[in-house]
Design an enzyme around this catalytic site. Structure first.
Site, PDB file in Angstrom:
ATOM      1  N   ARG A  60      -6.966   2.067 -14.878  1.00 16.74           N
ATOM      2  CA  ARG A  60      -7.047   2.843 -13.628  1.00 16.74           C
ATOM      3  C   ARG A  60      -7.858   4.140 -13.759  1.00 16.74           C
ATOM      4  O   ARG A  60      -8.671   4.442 -12.879  1.00 16.74           O
ATOM      5  CB  ARG A  60      -5.656   3.125 -13.067  1.00 16.74           C
ATOM      6  CG  ARG A  60      -4.842   1.838 -12.789  1.00 16.74           C
ATOM      7  CD  ARG A  60      -3.571   2.091 -12.003  1.00 16.74           C
ATOM      8  NE  ARG A  60      -3.861   2.432 -10.634  1.00 16.74           N
ATOM      9  CZ  ARG A  60      -3.815   3.649 -10.147  1.00 16.74           C
ATOM     10  NH1 ARG A  60      -3.450   4.655 -10.919  1.00 16.74           N
ATOM     11  NH2 ARG A  60      -4.126   3.877  -8.893  1.00 16.74           N
ATOM     12  N   GLY A  66       0.786  -1.229   0.000  1.00 19.42           N
ATOM     13  CA  GLY A  66       0.000   0.000   0.000  1.00 19.42           C
ATOM     14  C   GLY A  66       0.820   1.282   0.000  1.00 19.42           C
ATOM     15  O   GLY A  66       0.240   2.365  -0.028  1.00 19.42           O
ATOM     16  N   GLU A  80       4.851  -6.230   1.844  1.00 23.68           N
ATOM     17  CA  GLU A  80       4.342  -6.649   0.532  1.00 23.68           C
ATOM     18  C   GLU A  80       4.177  -5.458  -0.414  1.00 23.68           C
ATOM     19  O   GLU A  80       3.075  -5.193  -0.897  1.00 23.68           O
ATOM     20  CB  GLU A  80       2.984  -7.342   0.700  1.00 23.68           C
ATOM     21  CG  GLU A  80       3.001  -8.550   1.611  1.00 23.68           C
ATOM     22  CD  GLU A  80       1.597  -9.084   1.899  1.00 23.68           C
ATOM     23  OE1 GLU A  80       0.606  -8.368   1.634  1.00 23.68           O
ATOM     24  OE2 GLU A  80       1.489 -10.208   2.393  1.00 23.68           O
ATOM     25  N   PRO A  81       5.235  -4.709  -0.682  1.00 25.75           N
ATOM     26  CA  PRO A  81       5.078  -3.545  -1.553  1.00 25.75           C
ATOM     27  C   PRO A  81       4.932  -3.946  -3.019  1.00 25.75           C
ATOM     28  O   PRO A  81       5.536  -4.919  -3.464  1.00 25.75           O
ATOM     29  CB  PRO A  81       6.395  -2.778  -1.362  1.00 25.75           C
ATOM     30  CG  PRO A  81       7.387  -3.840  -1.020  1.00 25.75           C
ATOM     31  CD  PRO A  81       6.629  -4.916  -0.269  1.00 25.75           C
ATOM     32  N   GLY A  82       4.114  -3.221  -3.735  1.00 19.58           N
ATOM     33  CA  GLY A  82       3.988  -3.433  -5.172  1.00 19.58           C
ATOM     34  C   GLY A  82       4.198  -2.107  -5.880  1.00 19.58           C
ATOM     35  O   GLY A  82       5.254  -1.813  -6.433  1.00 19.58           O
ATOM     36  N   CYS A  85     -15.279   1.264 -26.968  1.00 12.90           N
ATOM     37  CA  CYS A  85     -16.661   1.750 -27.033  1.00 12.90           C
ATOM     38  C   CYS A  85     -17.274   1.881 -25.643  1.00 12.90           C
ATOM     39  O   CYS A  85     -18.185   1.128 -25.271  1.00 12.90           O
ATOM     40  CB  CYS A  85     -17.480   0.819 -27.908  1.00 12.90           C
ATOM     41  SG  CYS A  85     -16.835   0.811 -29.568  1.00 12.90           S
TER      42      CYS A  85
HETATM   43  N1  LLP Z   1      -0.679  -7.060  -0.184  1.00 13.30           N
HETATM   44  C1  LLP Z   1      -2.002  -7.278  -0.316  1.00 13.30           C
HETATM   45  C2  LLP Z   1      -2.643  -8.256   0.556  1.00 13.30           C
HETATM   46  C3  LLP Z   1      -2.730  -6.569  -1.287  1.00 13.30           C
HETATM   47  O1  LLP Z   1      -4.036  -6.801  -1.418  1.00 13.30           O
HETATM   48  C4  LLP Z   1      -2.070  -5.639  -2.115  1.00 13.30           C
HETATM   49  C5  LLP Z   1      -2.818  -4.893  -3.126  1.00 13.30           C
HETATM   50  C6  LLP Z   1      -0.681  -5.439  -1.927  1.00 13.30           C
HETATM   51  C7  LLP Z   1      -0.028  -6.162  -0.954  1.00 13.30           C
HETATM   52  C8  LLP Z   1       0.108  -4.477  -2.767  1.00 13.30           C
HETATM   53  O2  LLP Z   1      -0.301  -3.157  -2.618  1.00 13.30           O
HETATM   54  P1  LLP Z   1       0.605  -1.978  -3.233  1.00 13.30           P
HETATM   55  O3  LLP Z   1       1.891  -1.954  -2.466  1.00 13.30           O
HETATM   56  O4  LLP Z   1       0.857  -2.275  -4.661  1.00 13.30           O
HETATM   57  O5  LLP Z   1      -0.186  -0.762  -3.062  1.00 13.30           O
HETATM   58  N2  LLP Z   1      -5.699  -1.966  -8.728  1.00 13.30           N
HETATM   59  C9  LLP Z   1      -5.550  -0.948  -7.711  1.00 13.30           C
HETATM   60  C10 LLP Z   1      -4.769  -1.428  -6.509  1.00 13.30           C
HETATM   61  C11 LLP Z   1      -5.339  -2.670  -5.887  1.00 13.30           C
HETATM   62  C12 LLP Z   1      -4.478  -3.184  -4.783  1.00 13.30           C
HETATM   63  C13 LLP Z   1      -4.884  -4.524  -4.361  1.00 13.30           C
HETATM   64  N3  LLP Z   1      -4.061  -5.081  -3.340  1.00 13.30           N
HETATM   65  C14 LLP Z   1      -4.901   0.278  -8.342  1.00 13.30           C
HETATM   66  O6  LLP Z   1      -4.647   0.259  -9.534  1.00 13.30           O
HETATM   67  O7  LLP Z   1      -4.692   1.269  -7.671  1.00 13.30           O
END
Ligand code: LLP
Length: 428
Positions: free
Chosen positions: A312, A239, A273-275, A354
């Site tokens: 998005r 997050g 758990e960074p993404g 569309c």
């Molecule tokens: N861990 C868990 C359990 C999660 O559900 C998520 C994201 C992450 C880690 C990674 O979160 P991050 O670090 O990337 O923020 N599609 C949406 C975001 C959905 C996130 C879902 N879970 C967007 O495009 O903003």
């Protein structure tokens, strides 16, 4: 933005002109910078170094196996939420012991795959799921390690679709239910509950929201320890924000400043758990202008990318900075939309799909654009290609990774044949 920079009026990715990549691979095209990806991963690692956390890159945000391979080489583990993501993480050379498997709806098949692979931790979200996991584990003669995802009752202030820390969301267990499961499974020969899992939303721009929810997890762990149920693992989820507009996201060090003091000296195994914070600014979506038109109400720039490449904006009204690849002297100053250069036109940048919701940017001041011009959509490395679809029967785009001065194709553009591959050779 990181290693995507304007020099002499052109956009470069590391040492490669983006224009050349578009000419070679066509558009729409995802372009990633390996150097940026590594830099963001290392920033996270350094910021939290004192806790020696396991950093599990969240595969859902950017799941190309070649990108995962680069992250595995840097020492990353992986956060997966499906059998498909587990398959990708293993294909990328991920160490199964450093894979955490989350998700509210794991199937029996996925549980078997996780147990057979030797996944390090399963993050469990309901009593029903835990019971199923115990049955699957008994069948396979395994005793997997699990963490219970809790609802810390913290509203992280994200878009309603990505907030997960409250009882109104489908994720996690109320604290008392989690405590009850820890007690009742303490002697289970089939599951070893080692800890708690948190993930309060995405993106979360307030580090204090983490502090609050970690505090609640620690309180619960403390109460359980007093009863004789010691837990040694805390997965604090993902997050962490990324810069979409300017410099709005806290740095990894800002999150760490709020989080590390709470966990210092507790001898916990900490998992992150960074993404997005790693991948978002490591990727851009490159698209070409097809047409422009005026309706009397608005001026539209119609490009060859759409919600099928980047959903998005359509899904969350998300803001992505958009700018021509060949910007001449109209290079954005400091990347701030608040200080646009002169001579701009206010336009909507839309795709060919569309749906009226198919836009990439709305009411944006941009240099005049003509058919054939290239446009970059920034901060597209996370939840871009990973959420791409074939809606309107649009083949998904190619992906290119720039690394040490060279550009490598890491996913070829899909063909029409790819669109019907799973339908071919059937005779229903
Ligand atoms: N861990 C868990 C359990 C999660 O559900 C998520 C994201 C992450 C880690 C990674 O979160 P991050 O670090 O990337 O923020 N599609 C949406 C975001 C959905 C996130 C879902 N879970 C967007 O495009 O903003």
């Amino acid at each position: 933005m990181d290693l995507f920079e304007y020099l002499d009026g052109h956009l470069w990715c590391e040492a490669v002109p983006v224009r050349d990549l578009a000419a070679r691979h066509g558009t729409p095209l995802y372009v990633y910078s390996a150097g940026t990806l590594a830099a963001h991963y290392r920033r996270m690692q350094q910021a939290f170094a004192e806790l020696q956390p396991l950093i599990c890159f969240s595969v859902k945000c950017c799941s190309n196996v070649h990108i995962l391979r680069r992250l595995a080489a840097l020492g990353a583990g992986f956060d997966v939420v499906s059998g498909g993501e587990l398959y990708r993480a293993l294909r990328a050379g991920g160490d199964p012991a450093h894979i955490v498997f989350a998700g509210v709806g794991k199937t029996v098949g996925e549980m078997r795959e996780a147990l057979r692979a030797g996944v390090g931790l399963l993050n469990v979200e309901s009593a029903s799921e835990l019971a199923t996991l115990a049955t699957v584990a008994a069948e396979l003669g395994a005793r997997p390690e699990a963490a219970l995802r809790i609802i810390p009752e913290v509203d992280a202030g994200t878009h309603a679709y990505t907030t997960t820390g409250t009882r109104a969301s489908k994720f996690g267990l109320p604290l008392e239910q989690a405590a009850e499961l820890v007690r009742s499974y303490a002697d289970s020969p089939h599951v070893h509950i080692r800890g708690l899992h948190l993930h309060i939303g995405s993106p979360v721009y307030d580090p204090q929201a983490y502090a609050l929810s970690i505090g609640r997890a620690l309180d619960l762990m403390g109460r359980l320890a007093q009863e004789g149920f010691a837990l040694d693992t805390l997965d604090i989820g993902g997050g962490y924000g990324a810069h979409y507009q300017g410099q709005e996201a806290p740095a990894a060090a800002d999150y760490a400043a709020a989080i590390v003091p709470l966990l210092r000296g507790r001898h916990l195994r900490v998992i992150l758990e960074p993404g997005r914070s790693i991948a978002a600014n490591a990727g851009v979506l490159v698209t070409r202008v097809l047409h422009t038109k005026e309706t009397g109400s608005r001026r539209f720039v119609i490009v060859d990318a759409s919600m099928t490449e980047l959903i998005r904006p359509a899904l969350y009204s998300a803001y992505h900075f958009v700018w021509p690849v060949e910007a001449g002297d109209r290079v954005p100053r400091g990347w701030s939309p608040a200080q646009p250069p002169d001579g701009l036109e206010t336009v909507d940048v839309v795709g060919p799909v569309c749906e009226s919701g198919d836009f990439l940017a709305r009411q944006r001041a941009l240099p005049p654009l003509r058919p054939g011009d290239l446009v970059a959509v920034f901060t597209a490395g996370a939840y871009g290609m990973a959420m791409a679809s074939q809606y309107n029967s649009r083949p998904r785009p190619a992906e290119v990774l720039v690394e040490q001065g060279a550009a490598r194709l890491i996913r070829r553009r899909e063909t029409y044949a790819d669109l019907v591959r799973a339908e071919d050779d059937l005779d229903p």
